[in-house]
Design a protein around this motif. Sequence first.
Motif: not given
Lengths: 479, 333
Positions: A288-295
């Motif tokens: 997974g990655v963090l995008i706009d503060g969301k996992v």
Amino acid sequence: MPSASCATTVVLQALASAGEPSQLLPAREQMAFTLGFHIIIVPFGVAFTFLILLANHRGLRRGDEQAMLLARRWSKVAAVLFAVGAVSGTVLTFELGILWPGLMGQYGAAFGFPFAIEGIFFFLEAIFMSFYIYGWDRLSPWAHFWSGVPVVISSLGGAAAVVAANAWMNQPGGITMHAGRIVDVSPAKVFFNGAFWFETIHMLLAAYIVAGFVVAGVYAAGMLKGRRDAYHRTGFLIGFVVAAVTVPMQIFVGDLIARQVFVSEPAKFAAIEMLPDSGDHVPETLGGVLIDGKVRYGLPIPDVASLLAGFRPSTHIDGLDAIPAPVRPSDAGVSIVHLAFDVMVGASMALLALSVWFAWLWWRHRRVPTNVWFLRCAALSGVVALVSLESGWVVTEVGRQPWTVVGLLLTRDAVTTHGNLWPFFGATAIIYVSVGTGALLVLRALRRRWAAEGDEDVQVPYGPEAPAVSAASPEGRTP
Amino acid sequence: MTDAIGVILFTGVIAYAVFGGADFGAGFWDLTAGGAVRGSAPRSLIDRSIGPVWEANHTWLIYCLVVLWTGFPPAFAAITTTLYIPLGLAALGIVLRGSGFAFRKVTLRTAQQRLTGVLFAVSSVLTPFCFGGIAGAVASGRVPSAGGGAPLSSWLNPTGVLGGVLAVVVCAYLAAVFLSSAATHPYRDEALHLYFRRRALAAGIAVGIVCMAGVFVLHADAPRLFHQLTTRGLALLIVSAAAGLAALATLRARRPRLPRPLASLAVATVIAGWGVAQYPYLLGTHLSLTQAAAPDSTLWVLVAVACTAAVLIAPSLAALYVLHERDRLTSSA
């Protein structure tokens, strides 16, 4: 492929967010590139020499000629790698000043002296390395063997000293500051800082794992091509057994370190766990990655992160929200740390599985496995171990951002403000790629000559020469 | 205390200049040795004589850098933010030189040997030039205490260029003396002895000319340094000149044990002269050793490191040189 485009986005974001002062991006890229290169060489300086001495000892004690031949040939390989490591390490010392004058000027009094201690160890290593590499046949066999022992010991000390400096950046201590300047230093507290033992042991074990699996991988590849003689079996066994014994120790130590990071470096732990919000019952997110503060895209395993950190699902873990906004790492930075951690742990688990597989095959057959699938996996184990090493280094370095010295010095304040680093980085990249390629070509040429002739008339840099025809005749140069 | 660290630092600079300098100079003679056939004998001697020792000699550079940045951190940052161009060039030169030398010995085809050999040789000239330029910039006070001095004119000026050229010719001189003596003992090759003796003489003359020119350059460009060198440092400079000439004379007289120590003494005293002339300043006349020094506790660590080096490293190095000189370290495998 969504995962590939995701990875690209992550990298692009990392690049975009890295470039605050104009020199920050090239400086970080160059440091990452040159350290990433140098760290590949380190295990060979630290642990490969130990493998050589194992082979040498076996050769002397048991009269095992194959082991003796391995030791001789390995010492030639070590000579090439040692030369490359020495010069690439030198560049790093220059870079500390050229790229990071803010770090050296302000904190040199504390951060600098472990390198002075490392200098002593490196000096000893270089001197005794010369004795060992050049001493074949001229020194008595046991004197020659013992001349290699200080190399192994001083490489441990040298690595420990360098790691001490790195560990101090993660958990700085032992200094008194006044008006932005260090006014007093407690050397013992600087050197043996909170992270010292954990990081040092972790790095040394990693070095033994990488060197062992790379060596084993080379001979596993040879056995896959049908060369299953005593020479290949011995080479494989020495490397593989050392690495396989080390892997479980590393996993045990790594688990301890993760909890130490949880306690002492909560920001890094939040990045490793990719945890936006503080809380308990924290899941372990795989990938997974963090995008706009969301996992996004991760696979959460409920409660496991809390369990690993504090042995209870109710363990509270500080998330990224606990970090003050101005020094909070970027989403991209967090994603890189998290993924690198997953790769490191995943690769180590794969290597553990391989070690267990070997133990089982050995217990069943009492000989070096000839199982093709095992050998194929073993042939790849060196690369996997290197990937694990590089990932672990990314975790500790990127995981410290935006700090260079946690809590004291931001990376953007450490970087130079003078000149333009891009041409320097460009030239460095070209030269390093050439040197890396050159080293690989040289090693390949050595292997071919050994495979073809099986004789020992091969010259290496700083290595034993062919029997000299005459001191300085033109013929003396070619083997 | 600070002075002791200054001495420790300068000891490293001298050791690097003498031992590292001879290795760099060998690269200069490698570069000028001519075509593949004509140059093969001197190149072979160069390989044999620097192969086992250059790694250890190179370590003196690391020693100097770590003592400088630990003992005098602001001075180190000032130097790196001003002189990043020659430092960067020197760093890359070191990589090319080490690996070029390494790979040349393993490659067998002439074309490859030529490429790697040229890399080794060219970078052996470039790197000492840069170091000499750095020394000139520091000595003539062109590195501001806060750093960020002029990136080009700080070292590409009369004193800096003088330093660079002097470094190159001094390295060439040292190497020619070392190689010429090595040709007699232990390798017993009369033709090579004469070959390098001629070059040692030529390089010695070149050093003399550069030094004569240097008198005028320093007088005009760095008057304070000139004044200090000709007063406080004068005795050392005289010893240096005498030792340099004596080295050439003993080389001619075939006294194999004398030329090397004498040539080393010549280089060591000239560097010491620079140190004495600069004292008590580290940069120009604006940053003194005391002002730049780290806290005492750090300096004590450096003293301990230096003592350890004296106890552990000095005997090991001596053993390495003795074995190398007795030709015990060029074994066949």
